[in-house]
Design a protein around this motif. Structure first.
Motif, short mmCIF file in Angstrom:
data_model
loop_
_atom_site.label_atom_id
_atom_site.label_comp_id
_atom_site.label_asym_id
_atom_site.label_seq_id
_atom_site.Cartn_x
_atom_site.Cartn_y
_atom_site.Cartn_z
N PRO A 177 0.75 -1.28 0.06
CA PRO A 177 0.00 0.08 0.17
C PRO A 177 0.87 1.30 0.26
CG PRO A 177 -0.08 -1.17 2.00
CD PRO A 177 0.60 -2.07 1.07
N ILE A 178 2.11 1.38 0.44
CA ILE A 178 2.96 2.50 0.45
C ILE A 178 4.16 2.17 -0.07
CG2 ILE A 178 3.97 4.26 1.84
CD1 ILE A 178 2.23 2.90 4.20
N LEU A 208 8.97 11.60 -12.77
CA LEU A 208 8.82 10.27 -12.32
C LEU A 208 8.13 10.28 -11.09
CD1 LEU A 208 8.99 7.31 -12.72
CD2 LEU A 208 11.25 7.50 -12.02
N LEU A 209 8.63 11.05 -10.09
CA LEU A 209 8.02 11.05 -8.73
C LEU A 209 6.71 11.66 -8.80
CD1 LEU A 209 11.19 12.36 -7.02
CD2 LEU A 209 10.46 9.97 -6.97
N ARG A 232 -0.24 5.13 -1.29
CA ARG A 232 0.66 6.22 -1.10
C ARG A 232 2.08 6.17 -1.65
NH1 ARG A 232 0.77 6.35 5.41
NH2 ARG A 232 2.31 7.84 5.17
N VAL A 233 2.72 7.17 -1.92
CA VAL A 233 4.03 7.31 -2.21
C VAL A 233 4.62 8.18 -1.15
CG1 VAL A 233 5.74 8.17 -3.81
CG2 VAL A 233 4.03 6.65 -4.51
N ALA A 234 5.74 7.73 -0.65
CA ALA A 234 6.40 8.76 0.61
C ALA A 234 7.67 8.95 0.16
CB ALA A 234 6.09 8.13 1.80
N LEU A 235 8.25 10.18 0.18
CA LEU A 235 9.49 10.50 0.01
C LEU A 235 10.17 10.70 1.11
CD1 LEU A 235 9.10 12.85 -3.24
CD2 LEU A 235 9.25 10.16 -3.09
N VAL A 236 11.69 10.23 1.29
CA VAL A 236 12.28 10.37 2.35
C VAL A 236 13.15 11.63 1.76
CG1 VAL A 236 14.32 9.63 4.01
CG2 VAL A 236 12.28 8.11 3.08
N ASP A 288 3.40 9.11 -7.58
CA ASP A 288 2.33 9.84 -6.71
C ASP A 288 0.78 9.91 -7.03
OD1 ASP A 288 2.02 11.09 -4.15
OD2 ASP A 288 1.17 12.66 -5.46
N ALA A 289 0.89 10.27 -8.41
CA ALA A 289 -0.55 10.31 -9.14
C ALA A 289 -1.12 9.10 -9.23
CB ALA A 289 -0.36 10.97 -10.64
#
Length: 116
Positions: free
Chosen positions: A43-44, A62-63, A76-80, A67-68
């Motif tokens: 899911p993430i 790309l990021l 979800r997409v989470a960026l560190v 996300d879209a």
């Protein structure tokens, strides 16, 4: 040719893709190839930018696309957050308000605020 390293691992509920080096047009296709199979598995999706030394518009594109796609699928997409010179790109483009950022790959319990 620029050097880039891409590693993947799992944390509870998420797949983590760690990128090291220059995340630019020459690396974007490799990053995408490594991420695509993971998108539907968890899911993430976490993209760890802490070891990225440079990020260009190809990487941003790309990021944003990841996300879209995740939002469309209820994921979800989470960026560190990366080093200052990398995160500055997100600030200048105002994408730091659109994308979700976390301080560590396992810091996924509460998403940061982002604009709808």
């Amino acid at each position: 040719m620029h050097q880039i390293a891409i590693t993947t691992n799992a944390v509870p509920q998420a797949a983590v893709v760690s990128i090291s080096g220059e995340f630019d047009i020459s690396a974007a296709a490799d990053v995408e190839r490594r991420i695509r199979p993971l998108e539907e598995q968890v899911p993430i999706l976490v993209v760890d930018l802490r070891e990225v030394s440079f990020l260009d518009s190809s990487a941003l594109r790309l990021l944003l696309m990841l996300d879209a796609n995740a939002r469309e699928r209820g994921r979800r997409v989470a960026l560190v957050r990366g080093p200052e010179q990398v995160h500055r790109v997100f600030r200048i483009t105002r994408l730091e308000h659109q994308l979700e950022f976390v301080d560590h790959p396992t810091d996924l319990s509460r998403p940061t605020q982002r604009e709808p």
